[in-house]
Design an enzyme around this catalytic site. Structure first.
Site, PDB file in Angstrom:
ATOM      1  N   CYS A  98       0.645  -1.409   0.045  1.00  0.00           N
ATOM      2  CA  CYS A  98       0.072   0.027   0.012  1.00  0.00           C
ATOM      3  C   CYS A  98       0.811   1.139  -0.136  1.00  0.00           C
ATOM      4  O   CYS A  98       0.292   2.233  -0.352  1.00  0.00           O
ATOM      5  CB  CYS A  98      -0.771  -0.097   1.347  1.00  0.00           C
ATOM      6  SG  CYS A  98      -1.885  -1.447   1.370  1.00  0.00           S
ATOM      7  N   HIS A 126      -3.554   7.145   3.291  1.00  0.00           N
ATOM      8  CA  HIS A 126      -3.692   5.938   2.543  1.00  0.00           C
ATOM      9  C   HIS A 126      -5.240   5.345   3.009  1.00  0.00           C
ATOM     10  O   HIS A 126      -5.559   5.624   4.103  1.00  0.00           O
ATOM     11  CB  HIS A 126      -2.677   4.855   3.000  1.00  0.00           C
ATOM     12  CG  HIS A 126      -3.213   3.626   2.659  1.00  0.00           C
ATOM     13  ND1 HIS A 126      -3.791   3.182   1.194  1.00  0.00           N
ATOM     14  CD2 HIS A 126      -3.149   2.209   3.249  1.00  0.00           C
ATOM     15  CE1 HIS A 126      -4.143   1.658   1.059  1.00  0.00           C
ATOM     16  NE2 HIS A 126      -3.938   1.377   2.540  1.00  0.00           N
ATOM     17  N   ASN A 132     -10.269  -0.309   0.206  1.00  0.00           N
ATOM     18  CA  ASN A 132      -8.962  -0.108   0.327  1.00  0.00           C
ATOM     19  C   ASN A 132      -8.198  -0.870  -1.159  1.00  0.00           C
ATOM     20  O   ASN A 132      -8.315  -1.801  -1.588  1.00  0.00           O
ATOM     21  CB  ASN A 132      -8.263  -0.962   1.175  1.00  0.00           C
ATOM     22  CG  ASN A 132      -6.756  -1.021   1.506  1.00  0.00           C
ATOM     23  OD1 ASN A 132      -6.098  -0.396   0.471  1.00  0.00           O
ATOM     24  ND2 ASN A 132      -6.234  -1.770   2.424  1.00  0.00           N
TER      25      ASN A 132
END
Ligand code: ACO
Length: 330
Positions: A117, A257, A287
């Site tokens: 990520c 994020h 996500n």
């Protein structure tokens, strides 16, 4: 502290998201879960899912073309294509090489990086390094993730969290004192097993047992990951601000994020940035691993939430563990 002089700036961004929307109510039909549980624990309402005909390279190339068009850049001018992805179309060769071929970027060196990520911010720092070293002037940084292809659809604790999408940024030498003011990347490989795909590589190759145990799919110790994410993102936010010689008060937009609303709120609180200055789209996309930040950045620019002279703080955390941050002045 003397203000750092940016080496590179983001000339333009682009994003591509699959059309198909899957809501929490849709997931209720497949899994023992509920819209209320998902919203309360994560803030996610829906996510996008790419069809079987769409791969990571397709999504990344589409996002890249938009960024190139906006910047007025032709494929032949690009020196580097750096693709951050945890979901490559295949392991050999790279997704970046596929994207290079799709774009016709014949003069570029193309390769993938693996930082989960945090990949977009890792790739941004690498692009800055290439340009700072004088090896080229223009880098295409792409994050493309088909997370729904590596999620275990029988595991409600992970299946509800992820979505697909891609974002791209064209990075060039800074000409006007604007651009990347600071960046910070870190890792801790001792914690790999808290968020991983245990098998399917050369160490434990794919076989019938792996498939049966579903060990080629994402496994996550959610609560542990949560604790580390909050701590690492706070560290990363702090480091980017200190390195840029700024405080939370100087930040006009914070793009964290987008994994979980509670992690976002905790990080904003630590950095002393009010939620009104935090960009949020985790509710709409879930996500998307490394693609969350460039997609959010592209949306924020399109919505006019970032203007000339604004300071944008970006902070990420992901498998590895990896964490990263950057302040960019527009
Ligand atoms: N629906 C309903 N119940 C569920 C679901 C679901 N989808 N998933 C888990 N549960 C249940 C569990 O079985 C457990 O039940 P039990 O108490 O009867 O055993 C209960 O909910 C609580 O489970 P926890 O895992 O402890 O729930 P928690 O509050 O920690 O929330 C979550 C889980 C949302 C995954 C949270 O831990 C989290 O967000 N962690 C961070 C994950 C993350 O952000 N990862 C990505 C960061 S890195 C990257 O982006 C790759």
């Amino acid at each position: 502290m003397k203000e750092p002089k940016p080496i590179v700036e983001i000339a333009a961004t682009g994003r591509w998201l699959p059309e198909r929307v899957v809501t929490n109510a849709d997931l209720e039909k497949e899994l023992d879960t509920s819209d209320a549980w998902i919203r309360e624990r994560t803030g996610i309402r829906e996510r996008r899912i790419a069809g079987p005909e769409v791969g990571a390279a397709d999504m990344g190339a589409r996002a890249a073309r938009i960024a190139m068009k906006r910047a007025g850049v032709h494929a032949g001018e690009i020196d580097f294509i750096i693709v951050a992805t945890a979901t490559p179309d295949r392991l050999l060769p790279s997704t970046a090489c596929d994207i290079q071929a799709m774009l016709g970027a014949t003069n570029a060196a193309a390769y993938d990086i693996s930082a989960a990520c945090s990949g977009f911010l890792f790739a941004m720092e690498i692009a800055e390094g290439h340009i700072a070293a004088g090896r080229g002037d223009l880098a295409l940084v792409i994050s493309t993730e088909k997370m729904t292809g590596i999620v275990d659809w029988t595991d409600r604790s992970t299946a509800v969290l992820f979505g697909d999408g891609a974002g791209a940024a064209l990075v060039r030498r800074s000409s006007n004192g604007r651009g990347v003011m600071s960046s910070y990347i870190r890792s801790d490989g001792t914690l790999a097993e808290l968020l991983w795909r245990p098998a399917g590589g050369v160490r434990i190759p794919m076989d019938a047992g792996v498939l049966e145990r579903r060990d080629h799919l994402v496994k996550m110790a959610g609560r542990e990951v949560f604790k580390h994410a909050v701590k690492a993102m706070a560290d990363a936010a702090d480091q980017a601000l200190v390195r840029a010689g700024l405080t939370g008060d100087d930040i006009d937009l914070f793009i964290p994020h987008q994994a979980n609303m509670r992690i976002i709120e905790a990080t904003a609180k630590f950095a002393k940035i009010p939620m009104s200055k935090v960009y949020i789209n985790v509710d709409r996309y879930g996500n998307m691993s490394s693609a969350t930040i460039p997609v959010a950045l592209d949306e924020a620019l399109e919505q006019g939430r970032i203007g000339p002279g604004d300071n944008v703080l970006m902070v990420a955390f992901g498998a590895g563990f990896t964490w990263a941050s950057s302040v960019v002045r527009w």
